[in-house]
Structures are given as C-alpha cells and as structure tokens.
Scaffold this active site. Structure first.
Site, PDB file in Angstrom:
ATOM      1  N   PRO A  42       0.941  -1.515  -0.225  1.00 41.21           N
ATOM      2  CA  PRO A  42       0.038  -0.098  -0.205  1.00 41.21           C
ATOM      3  C   PRO A  42       0.838   1.252   0.170  1.00 41.21           C
ATOM      4  O   PRO A  42       0.602   1.610   0.778  1.00 41.21           O
ATOM      5  CB  PRO A  42      -0.822   0.115   1.283  1.00 41.21           C
ATOM      6  CG  PRO A  42       0.268  -0.861   1.972  1.00 41.21           C
ATOM      7  CD  PRO A  42       0.660  -1.912   1.285  1.00 41.21           C
ATOM      8  N   CYS A  43       1.854   1.886  -1.391  1.00 42.44           N
ATOM      9  CA  CYS A  43       2.607   2.668  -0.887  1.00 42.44           C
ATOM     10  C   CYS A  43       1.076   4.193  -1.088  1.00 42.44           C
ATOM     11  O   CYS A  43       2.116   4.793  -1.075  1.00 42.44           O
ATOM     12  CB  CYS A  43       3.236   2.789  -2.512  1.00 42.44           C
ATOM     13  SG  CYS A  43       2.299   2.423  -3.599  1.00 42.44           S
ATOM     14  N   HIS A  44       0.101   3.997  -1.851  1.00 43.57           N
ATOM     15  CA  HIS A  44      -0.821   4.980  -1.094  1.00 43.57           C
ATOM     16  C   HIS A  44      -1.042   5.474  -0.003  1.00 43.57           C
ATOM     17  O   HIS A  44      -1.620   6.640   0.399  1.00 43.57           O
ATOM     18  CB  HIS A  44      -2.011   4.515  -2.441  1.00 43.57           C
ATOM     19  CG  HIS A  44      -2.977   3.535  -1.383  1.00 43.57           C
ATOM     20  ND1 HIS A  44      -2.714   2.217  -1.977  1.00 43.57           N
ATOM     21  CD2 HIS A  44      -3.931   3.730  -0.310  1.00 43.57           C
ATOM     22  CE1 HIS A  44      -3.531   1.334  -0.574  1.00 43.57           C
ATOM     23  NE2 HIS A  44      -3.740   2.143  -0.127  1.00 43.57           N
TER      24      HIS A  44
END
Length: 283
Positions: free
Chosen positions: A249-251
């Site tokens: 989950p780089c967001h």
C-alpha cells in the site's frame, strides 16, 4: 477488450467523474445533482456507486474532501516502529488480506527477469482497469490504467523485467486477484506476493506492508523503520517504484504536511484508494 471489461471501464469512468465533481463541490452536492451530472437516475447512480465502492455516495463524499489527507494524518497516523513492536503487522495488511510474500534474491534481480516466466492479465477493480502480473510464486506486478492508459501501464511493468518471458494467462492469476480486491470466499487461497526489486526497495516495500488498513504514515517514518532515517529521498523513490500497487500500500505514504505527495498511477487513483479504504473501514 471483452464486453464485461468495457462495461467495467465505463462504470469506472462514471466513478472517476463523480470523484472529480465531489472534489470540486465537497459535501454540498446532493445525490440528485451528482446523478444528473452522470446522466442517471438517482436510484440507479446510488446502486451503481454502492456496488462499486461499497458505501453510498454521501458516505464516500466525507472521504474525498480536499482535507481528507490531513484528517488521515491527524486521526490515522501510524508510527511504523510502534506498529511493528506491538504486532500490528499481524493484524493489519497481512492479516486482513491473508497476504504472504517472499523476495527474489539480489542475484536473480540483477538478471532483470532472465529465465523468469511472468503471466499477465487485465482485471476490473474499484480503481479502474488493473494490469496484474505474477509468477508461479505469486503476484509480482499490479498497475492501474485509468489515468495512464493501458498501453503505458503495460510498457511500464514490462520494462521492469525486460528479459522475462511474458505470457497472457488471466485465469491463472484470477483467484489471487479476487482475494486481493477483497472478494469473500472460503475457497480463495492466501494471496502470495513475489517481490522483485533491489534490497533497499524490498525493505521499503516490507515496511509499507506493516501499515494497518485504513491508516497512513510518512516517508520519514518509513525511513526510520528500515534503519535509514536520512534516506527519505531514496525511500520516496522506492515507494514510487513499488511494482504491486494496492497490495503493497504505497498509497498510504503521505507527506508530513498531510499532502498526498505523488502517486505512480495518478493522484486521482491514490485519492480514490484512500477514500475507499476509509469508507469501508467505517461502513
């Protein structure tokens, strides 16, 4: 692209336009106003939106205001060191999505995929057309084409492992993809990830996996978590090179100011992901 994929692409366009309108008008837009802009009846738009996102348009509006990222930083900020120490890595991303992962060795990575067979396919997702790639060991790539276009998304992922053999086989990947996007079924296996990257990148991606669902952190916190507090810029680069968006989950990585920062597949997609997670967490 088949009829179902075209229909899903159209539905995402409706959702994307609705998101843009909400960004511009905030919570002042009524269901009737939104549905009129989409050329739909209020009832049809509400059903379509709720099926696609999981919550009503009104509920979703709360998470798409311009101040949402700052609110997340205030209310849902995660110190990764604390999360790791208290075991949140076991109750966050890995637990909720039943993810398991292993990483390619540095020597294998240096060969740029030589001798590796990578299967790929296009799938519908809550965030538009998703290009998913995987080996026999697990998903190794996931990109989103709503903002970049399908051709650019394909070129982007293929260029990461230029010497690999790419074979179109969506059915091989389908069970993992269904699990990745939250499909509920006792028959689905855990979603395996196969991390293909340099050692520094993999350390950053492992730190991202420790961010609990519905929460966010900062690039500097990630740098601290991997033992390189001065490497914030390098961490930002590694976050941007994450090949398995959404699953890793780089967001959820934001600026200290609460700004969204960048996102490889387009800021509208990042904003939609954060709002989608927050809405479903409180549904």
């Amino acid at each position: 692209m088949n009829i179902e994929a075209r229909e899903n692409g159209y539905h995402y366009e409706v959702m994307r336009r609705a998101i843009e309108l909400i960004d511009q008008g905030g919570e002042t837009l009524s269901l009737e106003q939104l549905s009129a802009q989409m050329n739909m009846s209020p009832a049809h738009f509400q059903r379509l939106f709720s099926r696609w996102v999981g919550v009503s348009p009104k509920r979703f509006q709360q998470y798409l205001t311009l101040g949402h990222a700052k609110a997340l930083m205030h209310d849902r900020f995660t110190t990764l060191e604390t999360a790791h120490n208290v075991g949140l890595s076991g109750t966050g991303r890995l637990h909720d999505l039943f993810v398991r992962w292993e990483a390619m060795s540095p020597g294998d990575f240096a060969r740029k995929g030589d001798g590796l067979t990578i299967y790929w396919g296009w799938f519908e997702s809550p965030f538009g057309p998703a290009l998913v790639m995987g080996t026999d060991k697990g998903i190794c790539g996931m990109g989103f084409a709503a903002e970049t276009g399908e051709e650019a998304a394909m070129e982007d992922l293929v260029a990461r492992w230029p010497k690999a053999d790419f074979v179109e086989d969506p059915m091989r990947l389908r069970p993992w993809v269904l699990s990745a996007f939250g499909a509920a079924s006792d028959k689905l296996e855990p979603t395996p990830l196969f991390l293909i990257g340099a050692p520094m990148q993999i350390k950053v991606w492992e730190a991202l996996l420790r961010i609990p669902d519905g929460q966010v952190t900062t690039y500097s916190e990630i740098a601290d978590a991997i033992g390189s507090p001065r490497a914030v810029r390098a961490v930002g680069t590694a976050v941007g090179r994450n090949p398995i968006s959404w699953m890793i989950p780089c967001h959820r990585a934001l600026r200290k100011s609460g700004g969204l920062g960048g996102y490889h597949w387009g800021l509208p997609v990042k904003r939609a992901m954060l709002a989608y997670e927050a809405a479903r967490a409180e549904a």
